[in-house]
Scaffold this active site. Structure first.
Site, mmCIF file in Angstrom:
data_model
loop_
_atom_site.group_PDB
_atom_site.id
_atom_site.type_symbol
_atom_site.label_atom_id
_atom_site.label_comp_id
_atom_site.label_asym_id
_atom_site.label_seq_id
_atom_site.Cartn_x
_atom_site.Cartn_y
_atom_site.Cartn_z
ATOM 1 N N ASP A 1 130.944 -35.275 36.838
ATOM 2 C CA ASP A 1 130.891 -34.229 36.274
ATOM 3 C C ASP A 1 130.350 -33.368 37.325
ATOM 4 O O ASP A 1 130.767 -33.450 38.776
ATOM 5 C CB ASP A 1 129.411 -34.977 35.446
HETATM 6 C C1 BGC Z 1 129.731 -30.436 31.716
HETATM 7 C C2 BGC Z 1 130.189 -31.530 31.787
HETATM 8 C C3 BGC Z 1 131.618 -30.844 31.506
HETATM 9 C C4 BGC Z 1 132.390 -29.894 33.683
HETATM 10 C C5 BGC Z 1 133.026 -29.095 33.131
HETATM 11 C C6 BGC Z 1 129.884 -29.930 33.610
HETATM 12 O O1 BGC Z 1 128.997 -29.078 33.652
HETATM 13 O O2 BGC Z 1 128.451 -31.318 31.916
HETATM 14 O O3 BGC Z 1 130.700 -31.535 29.372
HETATM 15 O O4 BGC Z 1 132.838 -31.412 31.319
HETATM 16 O O5 BGC Z 1 130.690 -29.426 33.413
HETATM 17 O O6 BGC Z 1 133.010 -28.211 32.371
#
Ligand code: BGC
Length: 722
Positions: A257
């Site tokens: 993530d």
């Molecule tokens: C979120 C994810 C997301 C990623 C990219 C993160 O802050 O937890 O779900 O895919 O950002 O945008």
């Protein structure tokens, strides 16, 4: 040598690590540091993919840098969160889950994939599969609700929709199942917080949707930010390597993530970024999203022998394999430079998905709106709130595209005089608009009260300790109720809101969630009766935050609630029942079930069991009903939940018509994870409960018996026939 082996043989260490580097670009901000200009790094071969960049021209320009100006010409992977539509925005996943319609789930994902692919995107960070039983957690909006069986079917449908038959096709994009795992169980509903759960809860509740995703061929997995029992998921060798890779056989890409590898320091399991890089790589994280830790520190981790060259090579191989599966080596511009015009979603699909997501929670005979109405007042801060209709995670959506509730009702009711006042803002302390709004409403025959949250009150980093109506909305509602005119209340939100008083006092209460582009038209379709509502709640709706977590699949307390006995499981100050149970949702008709039966009384693990029930439409209009089948294993070595969903079916019925719904279950559907978490069928009695929702007092029941113990799997198939 194939393309991947020859590339691996030719790559420098820096180029290899570059492939593991997923860099945030600047078109949208979805994490702490935002994004930046990446051209120099792309040219140097230090970038494997970009997130948050879309559009034919922009992606084509970046792709040209990678293909034409780097030593090896390896194409970039363009990635984006496509949670509920790309340019065309569909209902938020929690709302769409309420359609209980895998074909719809697949169609909206396919449509979103086509639009996203037309914008150069090759990998999406969706579907989000976090089972959640906690409406304080804002991210409940992004997922399929409280039930693992529903979430598993949601996973399969979304992955089919995104990836299509062939992930190398122009309009296919790779899917990422996220957030692995248990993010929906963060302590206190607080985003990013730790998770402490039993292994059993993981195996029964939180892992099954991901297992289904892997079985459906999902291309990528994203570990959650949270730790599980003290081990951050970004470094979880047990769950990532031993379970996901070794046991489930997942050979796709694991992508961290946003900034999660750097955050291993914050978790307190790494003392410096070199250790963080090593922990993540050793756990099996192939791509580093946005932290830059792999790029900067993996060389040192290698030098310190915290990781081996083979760890790096395996990760690179998986990233290159994904690019190959997406057809990027054949044609890096396949999704970008094409004579075809970009795919566009028919607005009818957005409207149909939206109305299939609207849940009629209560109705005291006021809906559908009577045809003789001439004067309606539409009151509340969500009535004319175009951008809010999109909900969270609508990155490429145009906030100006949405149809507001006011616009939808005006278009649907041309012969009505419609007055409107917001009364109050969604949040904030200003009450000065309440009196004028109530004055305006006083002349109407009916008031439609549009309340709820703003789009950014759910989604990421949007936990609410008090998930009721924010700001002064309750005071507005009290003012409106004091007029004495019938009130239909609509709730726009990313979660169930704790509003028992509203359910009690409004003549009808409708959950309209965040429905996307077609919100206003879809709501008007339901309110006018042009569409007979079909959605059911994919999550229990609590009365108060103090009941959370609340869900239907609970185990029996040692002393079940009993009003006559003080020493039983109860609250002194509130019911233990939710305001509305899982599966609840009304239509404008009334269906009664009777005559539940099965084709056998005893079964073994390989037997097929047919369960049938008759459904009678006792209402005045045609209707589509959703019928749920739960089981209860009465006595087992491990106490089983009082209800477990094993199937649902839909049936369409004309007024007065009786239909028969057939559920075809396999003996394997009755198994549960044993002491080693392998599926087992234990001999003994099972109740089969069938009903319109998970209210245990309103279910039909028959009893069957498993005759022999066996290892099993969880297959189930369902057919509905009239
Ligand atoms: C979120 C994810 C997301 C990623 C990219 C993160 O802050 O937890 O779900 O895919 O950002 O945008």
């Amino acid at each position: 040598m194939d393309v991947i082996n020859s590339l691996l043989a030719a790559m420098t260490l820096e180029e290899k690590i570059g492939q593991l580097n997923l860099v945030a670009a600047g078109q949208a901000v979805t994490g702490p540091a935002g994004g930046g200009e990446a051209s120099a790094d792309i040219r140097a071969g230090r970038v494997g993919g970009l997130l948050n960049l879309w559009g034919r021209d922009t992606t084509a320009a970046a792709q040209r840098l990678a293909v034409e100006e780097t030593r090896l010409g390896i194409p970039l992977l363009f990635c984006l969160d496509v949670l509920h539509g790309h340019r065309t925005i569909f209902p938020i996943p929690l709302a769409e889950a309420g359609a209980f319609d895998p074909l719809l789930w697949e169609r909206t994902a396919r449509a979103a994939a086509m639009e996203a692919a037309s914008d150069g995107i090759a990998l999406t960070f969706a579907p989000m599969l976090d089972v959640s039983r906690d409406p304080r957690w804002g991210r409940i909006a992004e997922g399929p609700g409280e039930d693992p069986f529903v979430a598993a079917r949601f996973a399969e449908a979304k992955i089919r929709g995104f990836q299509g038959e062939n992930s190398a096709a122009r309009y296919s994009i790779a899917a990422t199942a996220k957030h692995f795992c248990a993010a929906g169980a963060v302590t206190g509903g607080l985003d990013y917080a730790a998770v402490d759960l039993s292994e059993r809860a993981l195996h029964e509740v939180y892992l099954p949707p991901f297992h289904a995703a892997v079985a459906a061929g999902c291309a990528a997995i994203m570990p959650a930010y949270n730790s599980v029992a003290g081990i951050p998921m970004t470094a979880h060798i047990g769950l990532l390597r031993r379970l996901l890779r070794d046991k489930w056989g997942f050979d796709g890409v694991i992508v961290s993530d946003y900034n999660a590898i750097a955050e291993l320091l914050q978790h307190g399991v790494a003392s410096d970024p070199v250790e963080a890089a090593a922990l993540a790589l050793r756990a099996g994280i192939d791509m580093d999203m946005a932290s830059g830790v792999y790029g900067r520190y993996l060389p040192e981790a290698l030098a310190r022998q915290l990781v081996g060259q083979e760890d790096i090579d395996s990760a690179v191989r998986r990233v290159l394999t994904l690019k190959q599966r997406l057809g990027l080596f054949e044609d890096p511009y396949r999704r970008i430079e094409t004579a075809e015009s970009p795919a566009a979603v028919p607005i009818e699909l957005a409207r149909d998905a939206a109305r299939r997501a609207i849940t009629l929670l209560t109705n005291r005979g006021i809906l559908p709106l009577p045809a003789h109405l001439r004067r309606i007042a539409i009151i509340g801060p969500l009535a004319d709130a175009r951008a809010e209709m999109m909900g969270p995670w609508a990155l490429a959506g145009n906030p100006n595209d949405g149809v507001t509730i006011l616009e939808g009702l005006k278009a649907a009711l041309p012969n009505c005089e419609i007055t409107f006042a917001a009364g109050v803002a969604i949040d904030g302390e200003d009450k000065s608009g309440i009196e004028p709004a109530c004055g305006l409403a006083a002349g109407a025959e009916l008031i439609i009260l549009c309340l709820g949250e703003s789009a950014d009150m759910s989604g990421e980093a949007a936990s609410r300790a008090m998930p009721g109506l924010p700001g002064r909305q309750r005071e507005l509602a009290e003012g409106v109720f004091a007029i004495g005119t019938p009130v239909v209340a609509l709730l726009s939100s990313g979660r169930p809101l704790t509003v028992p008083w509203l359910a009690e006092r409004a003549q009808a209460l409708v959950a309209t969630w965040f429905l996307g582009d077609a919100a206003g038209h879809a709501i008007a379709d339901v309110l006018t009766g042009r569409f007979n509502p079909t959605a059911r709640l994919p999550v229990a709706w609590p009365r108060e935050a103090g009941q959370i977590p609340i869900f239907y699949a609970a185990r029996s307390p040692s002393r079940p609630a009993n009003a006559a006995d003080p020493y039983t499981s109860k609250y002194l100050d509130l019911s233990t029942e939710p305001l509305f149970p899982f599966g609840h949702g009304l239509s404008y008709s009334l269906v009664r079930l009777e005559n539940l039966r099965a084709n056998r009384k005893e079964f073994g693990v390989h037997d097929k069991i047919e369960v049938e029930v008759d459904a009678i439409n006792e209402g005045q209009c045609s209707t589509e009903e959703t019928i749920f089948l739960f089981i209860h294993d009465l006595v087992a070595r491990v106490a089983r939940p009082l209800l477990e969903l094993k199937a649902w079916a839909k049936v369409e019925l004309a007024p007065g018509q009786t239909g028969t719904v057939t559920f075809a279950l396999m003996g394997g559907s009755f198994c549960y994870p044993d002491e080693t978490f392998a599926p087992v069928l234990e001999p003994g009695s099972f109740d089969i409960h069938v009903g319109l929702n998970a209210d245990r007092n309103a279910l039909l029941t028959i009893r069957l018996h498993a005759v022999s113990e066996a290892a099993a799997s969880y297959a189930v198939s369902v057919t509905a026939k009239i």
